[in-house]
Scaffold this motif. Structure first.
Motif, short mmCIF file in Angstrom:
data_model
loop_
_atom_site.label_atom_id
_atom_site.label_comp_id
_atom_site.label_asym_id
_atom_site.label_seq_id
_atom_site.Cartn_x
_atom_site.Cartn_y
_atom_site.Cartn_z
N PRO A 166 0.80 -1.23 0.00
CA PRO A 166 0.00 0.00 0.00
C PRO A 166 0.84 1.28 0.00
CG PRO A 166 0.00 -0.96 2.18
CD PRO A 166 0.71 -1.94 1.27
N ARG A 167 2.13 1.15 0.25
CA ARG A 167 3.02 2.31 0.28
C ARG A 167 3.74 2.54 -1.04
NH1 ARG A 167 6.65 1.11 5.35
NH2 ARG A 167 7.75 2.89 4.51
N SER A 168 3.70 1.53 -1.95
CA SER A 168 4.52 1.65 -3.15
C SER A 168 3.93 0.85 -4.32
CB SER A 168 5.94 1.15 -2.86
OG SER A 168 6.70 1.09 -4.05
N PHE A 169 3.49 1.57 -5.34
CA PHE A 169 3.01 0.92 -6.56
C PHE A 169 4.16 0.14 -7.22
CE2 PHE A 169 2.52 1.15 -11.24
CZ PHE A 169 1.41 0.34 -11.37
N GLY A 170 5.35 0.74 -7.26
CA GLY A 170 6.51 0.10 -7.87
C GLY A 170 6.87 -1.21 -7.18
N GLN A 171 6.87 -1.22 -5.85
CA GLN A 171 7.19 -2.45 -5.14
C GLN A 171 6.08 -3.49 -5.32
OE1 GLN A 171 8.67 -2.15 -1.13
NE2 GLN A 171 10.07 -0.49 -1.68
N THR A 172 4.85 -3.05 -5.51
CA THR A 172 3.77 -3.99 -5.82
C THR A 172 4.05 -4.70 -7.13
OG1 THR A 172 2.10 -2.72 -4.60
CG2 THR A 172 1.30 -4.17 -6.34
N VAL A 173 4.47 -3.95 -8.14
CA VAL A 173 4.81 -4.55 -9.43
C VAL A 173 5.97 -5.53 -9.27
CG1 VAL A 173 5.65 -4.06 -11.77
CG2 VAL A 173 3.89 -2.61 -10.74
N GLU A 174 6.99 -5.15 -8.50
CA GLU A 174 8.12 -6.05 -8.23
C GLU A 174 7.64 -7.32 -7.53
OE1 GLU A 174 11.05 -3.98 -5.94
OE2 GLU A 174 11.41 -2.50 -7.51
N ASN A 175 6.76 -7.17 -6.53
CA ASN A 175 6.24 -8.33 -5.80
C ASN A 175 5.49 -9.28 -6.73
OD1 ASN A 175 7.29 -7.15 -3.49
ND2 ASN A 175 5.31 -6.47 -2.71
N LEU A 176 4.68 -8.73 -7.63
CA LEU A 176 3.97 -9.57 -8.60
C LEU A 176 4.96 -10.34 -9.46
CD1 LEU A 176 1.18 -7.09 -9.67
CD2 LEU A 176 0.80 -9.36 -8.69
N PHE A 177 6.01 -9.66 -9.86
CA PHE A 177 7.04 -10.28 -10.68
C PHE A 177 7.71 -11.44 -9.93
CE2 PHE A 177 11.40 -10.20 -12.53
CZ PHE A 177 11.06 -10.48 -13.85
N TYR A 178 8.12 -11.20 -8.67
CA TYR A 178 8.79 -12.22 -7.88
C TYR A 178 7.87 -13.42 -7.63
CZ TYR A 178 12.12 -8.46 -6.82
OH TYR A 178 13.02 -7.44 -6.91
N VAL A 179 6.62 -13.16 -7.26
CA VAL A 179 5.67 -14.24 -6.98
C VAL A 179 5.39 -15.04 -8.25
CG1 VAL A 179 3.27 -14.73 -6.30
CG2 VAL A 179 4.68 -13.18 -4.93
N SER A 180 5.38 -14.38 -9.40
CA SER A 180 5.13 -15.12 -10.65
C SER A 180 6.20 -16.18 -10.89
CB SER A 180 5.05 -14.16 -11.84
OG SER A 180 6.32 -13.65 -12.20
N PHE A 181 7.45 -15.89 -10.51
CA PHE A 181 8.52 -16.87 -10.66
C PHE A 181 8.36 -18.01 -9.65
CE2 PHE A 181 10.58 -13.44 -13.00
CZ PHE A 181 11.02 -14.15 -14.11
N LEU A 182 7.92 -17.71 -8.44
CA LEU A 182 7.67 -18.76 -7.45
C LEU A 182 6.57 -19.71 -7.93
CD1 LEU A 182 7.84 -16.69 -4.14
CD2 LEU A 182 9.54 -18.32 -5.01
N ILE A 183 5.55 -19.14 -8.57
CA ILE A 183 4.47 -19.96 -9.13
C ILE A 183 4.99 -20.79 -10.30
CG2 ILE A 183 2.26 -19.89 -10.35
CD1 ILE A 183 1.59 -17.38 -8.63
N ARG A 184 5.70 -20.14 -11.21
CA ARG A 184 6.24 -20.84 -12.38
C ARG A 184 7.13 -22.01 -11.99
NH1 ARG A 184 11.11 -18.34 -15.40
NH2 ARG A 184 11.98 -19.27 -13.54
N ASP A 185 7.95 -21.81 -10.96
CA ASP A 185 8.90 -22.83 -10.54
C ASP A 185 8.27 -23.88 -9.62
OD1 ASP A 185 10.76 -21.51 -12.08
OD2 ASP A 185 11.71 -20.50 -10.38
N GLY A 186 6.99 -23.71 -9.27
CA GLY A 186 6.28 -24.71 -8.49
C GLY A 186 6.41 -24.59 -6.99
N TYR A 187 7.02 -23.52 -6.49
CA TYR A 187 7.15 -23.35 -5.05
C TYR A 187 5.87 -22.79 -4.42
CZ TYR A 187 12.11 -24.14 -5.65
OH TYR A 187 13.32 -24.72 -5.96
N VAL A 188 5.04 -22.17 -5.24
CA VAL A 188 3.80 -21.57 -4.77
C VAL A 188 2.69 -21.97 -5.74
CG1 VAL A 188 2.59 -19.37 -4.39
CG2 VAL A 188 4.97 -19.62 -3.68
N GLY A 189 1.54 -22.31 -5.17
CA GLY A 189 0.37 -22.62 -5.99
C GLY A 189 -0.66 -21.52 -5.86
#
Length: 137
Positions: free
Chosen positions: A41-64
């Motif tokens: 809620p404090r940073s739109f830019g960090q939100t975009v970064e977080n989405l990017f990082y989580v997408s790799f965790l999903i792709r690699d199977g660490y997160v569903g």
């Protein structure tokens, strides 16, 4: 989850239990609410970064990715499958595109009453400046 169990009691209504779970950022499918993980809620830019990082965790199977009873997206910790298991079980991967602009980010923060992010806020490096010689502090 133990913290939620301490606040919830047997004589609570479903709405009260849901409120305790929401307060503690636990979805009713035992996952983590997606927006509370990635929306800073404090940073739109960090939100975009977080989405990017989580997408790799999903792709690699660490997160569903899942949904709670209200149809809201949730994240679940997973054990990645090896290539043989993926082939044997016929596991298919699906890709989704998430569009997020600044006004939508503001709407999500307000609608879901996000006051902090499960992924901690990172302090920006304000000393870095772009000059004629490049990126130097």
């Amino acid at each position: 989850m133990e913290k939620v169990g301490q606040e919830a009691t047997d004589d609570m209504s479903d709405a009260e239990v849901q409120a305790v779970m929401t307060k503690n950022h636990v979805a009713d499918d035992t996952g983590l609410p997606f927006f509370h993980v990635v929306i800073n809620p404090r940073s739109f830019g960090q939100t975009v970064e977080n989405l990017f990082y989580v997408s790799f965790l999903i792709r690699d199977g660490y997160v569903g990715f899942g949904q709670d009873s209200r149809g809201l997206p949730t994240l679940h910790i997973r054990q990645p499958r090896d290539n043989n298991e993926i082939r044997e079980k016929g596991v298919s991967k699906h890709q989704a595109v998430f569009h997020l602009d600044f006004p939508t980010w503001e709407d999500i923060v307000q609608a879901y009453e996000i006051d902090n992010c499960i992924i901690p806020h990172r302090q920006s490096d304000q000393g870095a400046q772009v000059s004629a010689t490049g990126w130097y502090a």
